[in-house]
Design an enzyme around this catalytic site. Structure first.
Site, mmCIF file in Angstrom:
data_model
loop_
_atom_site.group_PDB
_atom_site.id
_atom_site.type_symbol
_atom_site.label_atom_id
_atom_site.label_comp_id
_atom_site.label_asym_id
_atom_site.label_seq_id
_atom_site.Cartn_x
_atom_site.Cartn_y
_atom_site.Cartn_z
ATOM 1 N N LYS A 143 0.831 -1.204 0.000
ATOM 2 C CA LYS A 143 0.000 0.000 0.000
ATOM 3 C C LYS A 143 0.869 1.259 0.000
ATOM 4 O O LYS A 143 2.046 1.222 0.349
ATOM 5 C CB LYS A 143 -0.909 0.005 1.246
ATOM 6 C CG LYS A 143 -1.861 -1.181 1.308
ATOM 7 C CD LYS A 143 -2.926 -1.079 0.241
ATOM 8 C CE LYS A 143 -3.800 -2.322 0.209
ATOM 9 N NZ LYS A 143 -3.473 -3.240 -0.857
ATOM 10 N N ASP A 144 0.219 2.386 -0.367
ATOM 11 C CA ASP A 144 0.900 3.673 -0.406
ATOM 12 C C ASP A 144 1.562 4.009 0.916
ATOM 13 O O ASP A 144 1.091 3.603 1.982
ATOM 14 C CB ASP A 144 -0.115 4.791 -0.703
ATOM 15 C CG ASP A 144 -0.384 4.936 -2.189
ATOM 16 O OD1 ASP A 144 0.455 5.536 -2.864
ATOM 17 O OD2 ASP A 144 -1.427 4.450 -2.646
ATOM 18 N N LYS A 145 2.638 4.805 0.839
ATOM 19 C CA LYS A 145 3.231 5.361 2.059
ATOM 20 C C LYS A 145 2.461 6.606 2.488
ATOM 21 O O LYS A 145 2.017 6.691 3.636
ATOM 22 C CB LYS A 145 4.704 5.709 1.847
ATOM 23 C CG LYS A 145 5.309 6.391 3.072
ATOM 24 C CD LYS A 145 6.738 6.846 2.865
ATOM 25 C CE LYS A 145 7.253 7.551 4.126
ATOM 26 N NZ LYS A 145 8.648 8.034 3.970
#
Length: 663
Positions: A301-303
């Protein structure tokens, strides 16, 4: 968007609008949708396909909790397809960590280095010389220390005495190093201690039969129950190969404890805030005394977001994980729905993701004279109806990096491991600790000094630097440095290159052949918008005929384009010719998409040309900016929106289609 966004094709012709995303992490919330169609943070979501273990499950530590796939990590091409490594589907993977500077205190680690140096300097076995590493009450932590010491210093042996770990010289290592080189002895002992099923180790060719006999006898006498040896001839030279014995033939009966060790898996939902998935896993693994590779997940997942995702950790009971929850929360990690499960999660095992987004400072494009509300309504309706081109987003390539992942992948496909090693460790702009370490390596080539500068949480960079320190920066060092990384990380770079080609191919296909399926296109006959995935097999792909083009049998949302690999077929029209010419341009006309030295194989797959958001809703909100009281208050508009996307599809790409600009 990285990778020449100006050339990427739009699906529809509305005007769009300006706006900014990810001003705050809470502006970008990503929640996995499980295979039951439920949000993973929903209280009603099932806990997954599990087999419950008895409620009184005991926290039995595995005997080989650190046992790592060191030397013979195999490529399972049927299990890892190209969709396993997009932003949602697996950038990384596990990372075996044997860094004693992380596991031991600084003073203990320095004392151990001095002790090891003393042992190395002695000409004969020091039977009465030993050192204490301290007391380790936790069994899992002791297992980590034992394996890390033996991996770092193969000539040492460890023992536990009432929770205290003692270190002394291993006389067997000294005896073997009198028969073979010290380097071979070290590699052999690491192979032996790893105990990877089906693995083997081959000594250097040896033309002296009497000497080979001595090595055979030593190995049989010391490790005969574990190993079997055999001499074989290749290219006119004879060498000894050592294999692990088939454990299935052992007479010892499996105990209940053995069964428990293999079946302890704990599932949970992880919430993280502004933290990379791999960094979160590295932190949890260090606290629990297991390897990062003991964690499994459906996708990365995105940071720069708040994200919710399913995870499974093996060798840790729900009770142990729950006991660490407060400590994890101080790092910004929240664990919920902790429960026993029967197996790890496989990459890509999710139905998709829900995105809850805020776009701030909405404004019409400079050339527009329309009101903002009508621009937004038209944009949303167009994308809901027509979809968007299913490009890979900038996260796939590293949007802020000078050397992007696809460049590394191209060099790997050319089997230029030395160049790819330098590309991987290229410094970026900035003077943070990571870049200082990389800059030092670029200036000096000194891997040991660079390793000392590299932050502890940068596990991939540290593993590569350790390998370069051991094997040098030449061709062998380049290979060993890449082999030190987990398979999923090595193959990620190849997939990044293939993703770049897919984006370019999608652009070419739409610009050249238009918005309808034509002869030679590849289509999935029974595809539907809600279930399009990348794991389509070649047998499910149909080539559009001339008659089918004339009759309009298929729609554009059934068209797929291949991700390059050794098991895909290409369109039988100008797009297929484009693929061949593009690969030739990059020097890959004869590429087999296999790199045997790095145990990498890319079979390829098919990705739908279009994607569609589902369950789309939005609202506009206007506020007065009254910070400057001397001027007329300015009206600022932001937009909240919620939508679902299939797995491996990018919200930033969907937003680009809606807004007609890079968000």
């Amino acid at each position: 968007m990285a990778g020449g966004s100006a050339s990427l094709h739009f699906r529809s012709l509305h005007e769009g609008f300006h706006g900014s995303i990810k001003n705050l992490t809470q502006d970008f919330v990503v929640t996995e949708i499980d295979l039951h169609g439920q949000l993973v943070n929903s209280p009603d979501a099932p806990e997954g396909p599990i087999i419950r273990i008895n409620d009184d499950i005991k926290d039995v530590p595995p005997k080989d909790s650190i046992r790592a796939k060191l030397l013979t990590e195999e490529t399972h091409s049927n299990e890892i397809t190209i969709d396993a490594v997009c932003l949602n589907d697996g950038e990384v993977s596990g990372q075996e960590c044997y860094d004693l500077s992380v596991i031991l205190s600084s003073s203990t680690n320095k004392s151990l280095e001095h002790f090891a140096s003393t042992i190395r300097g002695c000409s004969e076995v020091q039977k009465n010389l030993e050192m204490s590493l301290g007391v380790f009450p936790d069994k899992h932590q002791r297992a980590v220390v034992h394996s890390a010491v033996k991996y770092t210093y193969p000539f040492l042996m460890t023992a536990t005495n009432h929770e205290e770990i003692l270190v002394r010289e291993d006389p067997d290592f000294r005896e073997l190093s009198n028969l073979v080189s010290v380097e071979e002895a070290e590699d052999f002992f690491r192979f032996k201690d790893a105990k990877v099923p089906g693995s083997k180790y081959t000594f250097s060719p040896d033309d002296i039969k009497e000497h080979r006999t001595s090595v055979h006898h030593f190995l049989s006498r010391k490790f005969g129950k574990l190993l079997e040896t055999k001499s074989f001839m290749e290219h006119g030279r004879t060498a000894i190969t050592v294999r692990l014995r088939d454990r299935g033939r052992r007479a010892r009966k499996r105990t209940a404890a053995d069964q428990d060790e293999q079946e302890i898996y704990t599932g949970f939902t992880l919430r993280k805030d502004n933290l990379e998935t791999l960094e979160a896993i590295s932190y949890m693994a260090a606290e629990l005394g297991v390897l990062p590779s003991d964690f499994s997940y459906a996708g990365i997942k995105d940071k720069r977001a708040i994200t919710y995702q399913l995870m499974v950790v093996k060798k840790i009971s729900p009770e142990r994980l729950l006991a660490k929850a407060d400590m994890f929360e101080r790092k910004g990690l929240q664990l919920s729905k902790i429960h026993p499960v029967s197996e790890p999660i496989r990459l890509g095992r999710l139905a998709g993701n829900r995105f809850d987004l805020v776009i701030r400072d909405l404004k019409p494009h400079a050339c527009s004279f329309r009101d903002l509300e009508s621009l937004v309504k038209e944009a949303v309706e167009n994308v809901k109806t027509l979809g968007f081109v299913n490009y890979y987003g900038p996260q796939r390539f590293g949007s802020s990096q000078k050397v992007q992942a696809d460049q590394v992948g191209l060099a790997l496909l050319k089997e230029d491991t030395v160049n790819t090693m330098w590309l991987f460790l290229s410094p970026e702009e900035g003077d943070d600790h990571e870049n200082k370490a990389k800059q030092h390596f670029y200036q000096t080539g000194n891997a040991k000094e660079s390793l000392a500068l590299m932050p502890l949480h940068k596990a991939r960079e540290r593993m590569m630097l350790r390998a370069l320190h051991r094997y040098g920066t030449g061709p062998e060092g380049g290979v060993q440095a890449w082999l030190s990384l987990p398979h999923s990380m090595r193959v990620f770079y190849l997939h990044a290159y293939c993703s770049r080609l897919w984006n370019e191919a999608a652009c070419f296909r739409l610009q050249t052949l238009g918005p309808r399926p034509v002869q030679g296109d590849l289509v999935v006959v029974h595809a539907c918008r809600e279930s399009q995935k990348e794991d389509t097999h070649a047998s499910q792909v149909h080539v559009v005929t001339s008659a089918e083009e004339l009759e309009g049998v298929f729609s554009l949302d059934q068209v797929v384009l291949p991700m390059p690999g050794n098991s895909v077929k290409y369109p039988e029209n100008t797009v297929g010719s484009w693929y061949r010419e593009r690969l030739e341009q990059d020097g890959l006309s004869s590429c087999r998409f296999r790199i045997s030295s790095l145990k990498l194989n890319v079979p390829g797959c098919y990705r739908p040309l279009l994607s569609y958001p589902r369950n789309f809703s939005y609202s506009l909100h206007t506020n007065k900016d009254t910070q400057d009281t001397e001027q007329k208050p300015e009206h600022r508009t932001h937009m909240t929106m919620t939508f679902n996307l299939n797995a491996s599809c990018y919200a930033t790409v969907c937003l680009r289609e809606i807004m007609k600009c890079d968000p």
